[in-house]
Scaffold this motif. Structure first.
Motif, PDB file in Angstrom:
ATOM      1  N   LEU A  34      98.558  -9.959   0.278  1.00  0.00           N
ATOM      2  CA  LEU A  34      98.891 -10.457   1.609  1.00  0.00           C
ATOM      3  C   LEU A  34     100.087 -11.397   1.565  1.00  0.00           C
ATOM      4  CD1 LEU A  34      98.314 -10.774   4.627  1.00  0.00           C
ATOM      5  CD2 LEU A  34      96.681 -12.575   4.028  1.00  0.00           C
ATOM      6  N   LEU A  35     100.101 -12.318   0.620  1.00  0.00           N
ATOM      7  CA  LEU A  35     101.223 -13.258   0.510  1.00  0.00           C
ATOM      8  C   LEU A  35     102.538 -12.524   0.267  1.00  0.00           C
ATOM      9  CD1 LEU A  35      99.604 -16.114  -1.583  1.00  0.00           C
ATOM     10  CD2 LEU A  35     100.317 -16.222   0.805  1.00  0.00           C
ATOM     11  N   LEU A  36     102.514 -11.533  -0.599  1.00  0.00           N
ATOM     12  CA  LEU A  36     103.719 -10.754  -0.865  1.00  0.00           C
ATOM     13  C   LEU A  36     104.136  -9.934   0.357  1.00  0.00           C
ATOM     14  CD1 LEU A  36     102.944  -9.561  -4.485  1.00  0.00           C
ATOM     15  CD2 LEU A  36     104.620 -11.284  -3.785  1.00  0.00           C
ATOM     16  N   ALA A  37     103.155  -9.366   1.030  1.00  0.00           N
ATOM     17  CA  ALA A  37     103.445  -8.550   2.213  1.00  0.00           C
ATOM     18  C   ALA A  37     104.051  -9.384   3.334  1.00  0.00           C
ATOM     19  CB  ALA A  37     102.167  -7.868   2.700  1.00  0.00           C
ATOM     20  N   LEU A  38     103.571 -10.601   3.504  1.00  0.00           N
ATOM     21  CA  LEU A  38     104.067 -11.449   4.587  1.00  0.00           C
ATOM     22  C   LEU A  38     105.534 -11.829   4.400  1.00  0.00           C
ATOM     23  CD1 LEU A  38     100.982 -13.716   5.258  1.00  0.00           C
ATOM     24  CD2 LEU A  38     101.850 -11.838   6.669  1.00  0.00           C
ATOM     25  N   GLU A  39     106.045 -11.699   3.191  1.00  0.00           N
ATOM     26  CA  GLU A  39     107.465 -11.961   2.946  1.00  0.00           C
ATOM     27  C   GLU A  39     108.354 -10.867   3.539  1.00  0.00           C
ATOM     28  OE1 GLU A  39     109.058 -14.536   1.383  1.00  0.00           O
ATOM     29  OE2 GLU A  39     107.131 -15.577   1.372  1.00  0.00           O
ATOM     30  N   GLU A  40     107.828  -9.652   3.666  1.00  0.00           N
ATOM     31  CA  GLU A  40     108.642  -8.510   4.084  1.00  0.00           C
ATOM     32  C   GLU A  40     108.220  -7.883   5.411  1.00  0.00           C
ATOM     33  OE1 GLU A  40     111.379  -7.421   2.509  1.00  0.00           O
ATOM     34  OE2 GLU A  40     111.137  -9.074   1.093  1.00  0.00           O
ATOM     35  N   ILE A  41     106.958  -7.924   5.727  1.00  0.00           N
ATOM     36  CA  ILE A  41     106.427  -7.220   6.897  1.00  0.00           C
ATOM     37  C   ILE A  41     106.658  -8.041   8.157  1.00  0.00           C
ATOM     38  CG2 ILE A  41     104.266  -6.474   7.958  1.00  0.00           C
ATOM     39  CD1 ILE A  41     103.416  -5.521   5.213  1.00  0.00           C
ATOM     40  N   THR A  42     107.053  -7.350   9.227  1.00  0.00           N
ATOM     41  CA  THR A  42     107.356  -8.053  10.474  1.00  0.00           C
ATOM     42  C   THR A  42     106.393  -7.736  11.611  1.00  0.00           C
ATOM     43  OG1 THR A  42     108.903  -6.311  11.106  1.00  0.00           O
ATOM     44  CG2 THR A  42     109.803  -8.216   9.916  1.00  0.00           C
ATOM     45  N   THR A  43     105.563  -6.695  11.455  1.00  0.00           N
ATOM     46  CA  THR A  43     104.624  -6.350  12.530  1.00  0.00           C
ATOM     47  C   THR A  43     103.208  -6.193  11.971  1.00  0.00           C
ATOM     48  OG1 THR A  43     104.847  -3.954  12.308  1.00  0.00           O
ATOM     49  CG2 THR A  43     106.449  -5.071  13.730  1.00  0.00           C
ATOM     50  N   MET A  44     102.255  -6.371  12.848  1.00  0.00           N
ATOM     51  CA  MET A  44     100.858  -6.177  12.443  1.00  0.00           C
ATOM     52  C   MET A  44     100.587  -4.718  12.085  1.00  0.00           C
ATOM     53  SD  MET A  44      99.063  -8.838  12.095  1.00  0.00           S
ATOM     54  CE  MET A  44      97.407  -8.194  12.103  1.00  0.00           C
ATOM     55  N   ASN A  45     101.283  -3.793  12.728  1.00  0.00           N
ATOM     56  CA  ASN A  45     101.090  -2.377  12.399  1.00  0.00           C
ATOM     57  C   ASN A  45     101.448  -2.102  10.939  1.00  0.00           C
ATOM     58  OD1 ASN A  45     100.157  -1.649  14.926  1.00  0.00           O
ATOM     59  ND2 ASN A  45     102.192  -1.132  15.681  1.00  0.00           N
ATOM     60  N   GLU A  46     102.522  -2.707  10.467  1.00  0.00           N
ATOM     61  CA  GLU A  46     102.905  -2.539   9.065  1.00  0.00           C
ATOM     62  C   GLU A  46     101.842  -3.126   8.142  1.00  0.00           C
ATOM     63  OE1 GLU A  46     107.694  -2.668   8.842  1.00  0.00           O
ATOM     64  OE2 GLU A  46     106.723  -4.531   9.491  1.00  0.00           O
ATOM     65  N   LEU A  47     101.299  -4.250   8.529  1.00  0.00           N
ATOM     66  CA  LEU A  47     100.247  -4.872   7.728  1.00  0.00           C
ATOM     67  C   LEU A  47      98.993  -4.014   7.709  1.00  0.00           C
ATOM     68  CD1 LEU A  47      99.869  -7.402   6.030  1.00  0.00           C
ATOM     69  CD2 LEU A  47      98.931  -8.523   8.037  1.00  0.00           C
ATOM     70  N   HIS A  48      98.621  -3.457   8.857  1.00  0.00           N
ATOM     71  CA  HIS A  48      97.475  -2.554   8.920  1.00  0.00           C
ATOM     72  C   HIS A  48      97.700  -1.338   8.029  1.00  0.00           C
ATOM     73  CE1 HIS A  48      94.629  -4.074  11.933  1.00  0.00           C
ATOM     74  NE2 HIS A  48      95.682  -4.662  12.481  1.00  0.00           N
ATOM     75  N   ASP A  49      98.922  -0.807   8.042  1.00  0.00           N
ATOM     76  CA  ASP A  49      99.218   0.350   7.201  1.00  0.00           C
ATOM     77  C   ASP A  49      99.087   0.023   5.718  1.00  0.00           C
ATOM     78  OD1 ASP A  49      99.718   1.839   9.459  1.00  0.00           O
ATOM     79  OD2 ASP A  49     101.907   1.674   9.309  1.00  0.00           O
ATOM     80  N   LEU A  50      99.494  -1.194   5.353  1.00  0.00           N
ATOM     81  CA  LEU A  50      99.429  -1.601   3.957  1.00  0.00           C
ATOM     82  C   LEU A  50      97.991  -1.802   3.474  1.00  0.00           C
ATOM     83  CD1 LEU A  50     100.978  -2.501   1.418  1.00  0.00           C
ATOM     84  CD2 LEU A  50     100.924  -4.806   2.340  1.00  0.00           C
ATOM     85  N   PHE A  51      97.176  -2.410   4.321  1.00  0.00           N
ATOM     86  CA  PHE A  51      95.809  -2.731   3.920  1.00  0.00           C
ATOM     87  C   PHE A  51      94.798  -1.674   4.349  1.00  0.00           C
ATOM     88  CE2 PHE A  51      97.378  -6.926   3.036  1.00  0.00           C
ATOM     89  CZ  PHE A  51      96.549  -7.354   2.018  1.00  0.00           C
ATOM     90  N   GLY A  52      95.149  -0.834   5.274  1.00  0.00           N
ATOM     91  CA  GLY A  52      94.189   0.119   5.787  1.00  0.00           C
ATOM     92  C   GLY A  52      93.394  -0.494   6.923  1.00  0.00           C
ATOM     93  N   SER A  53      92.476   0.250   7.443  1.00  0.00           N
ATOM     94  CA  SER A  53      91.671  -0.249   8.549  1.00  0.00           C
ATOM     95  C   SER A  53      90.208   0.068   8.298  1.00  0.00           C
ATOM     96  CB  SER A  53      92.136   0.395   9.854  1.00  0.00           C
ATOM     97  OG  SER A  53      91.971   1.793   9.785  1.00  0.00           O
ATOM     98  N   TRP A  54      89.373  -0.439   9.136  1.00  0.00           N
ATOM     99  CA  TRP A  54      87.926  -0.232   8.995  1.00  0.00           C
ATOM    100  C   TRP A  54      87.660   1.201   9.150  1.00  0.00           C
ATOM    101  CZ3 TRP A  54      84.977  -4.389   7.654  1.00  0.00           C
ATOM    102  CH2 TRP A  54      85.561  -5.636   7.823  1.00  0.00           C
TER     103      TRP A  54
END
Length: 54
Positions: A34-54
């Motif tokens: 998460l810490l590494l992703a927050l350096e590059e990701i600008t939208t929640m959709n990108e974060l969801h794609d990286l971590f997956g969803s329920w």
């Protein structure tokens, strides 16, 4: 798609509030990811794609 594991409020409530699933990643590794992703990701959709969803 992963299921909200904890029943009767736990996982389902977290899902409703927008919590991301770390899949089978241990918590300490998920925090680093998460810490590494927050350096590059600008939208929640990108974060969801990286971590997956329920």
């Amino acid at each position: 798609m992963l299921a909200a594991v904890y029943r009767n409020g736990g996982g389902e409530t977290l899902q409703q509030y927008g919590a991301l699933s770390g899949d089978d990643i241990p918590a300490h590794k998920a925090r680093i990811k998460l810490l590494l992703a927050l350096e590059e990701i600008t939208t929640m959709n990108e974060l969801h794609d990286l971590f997956g969803s329920w």
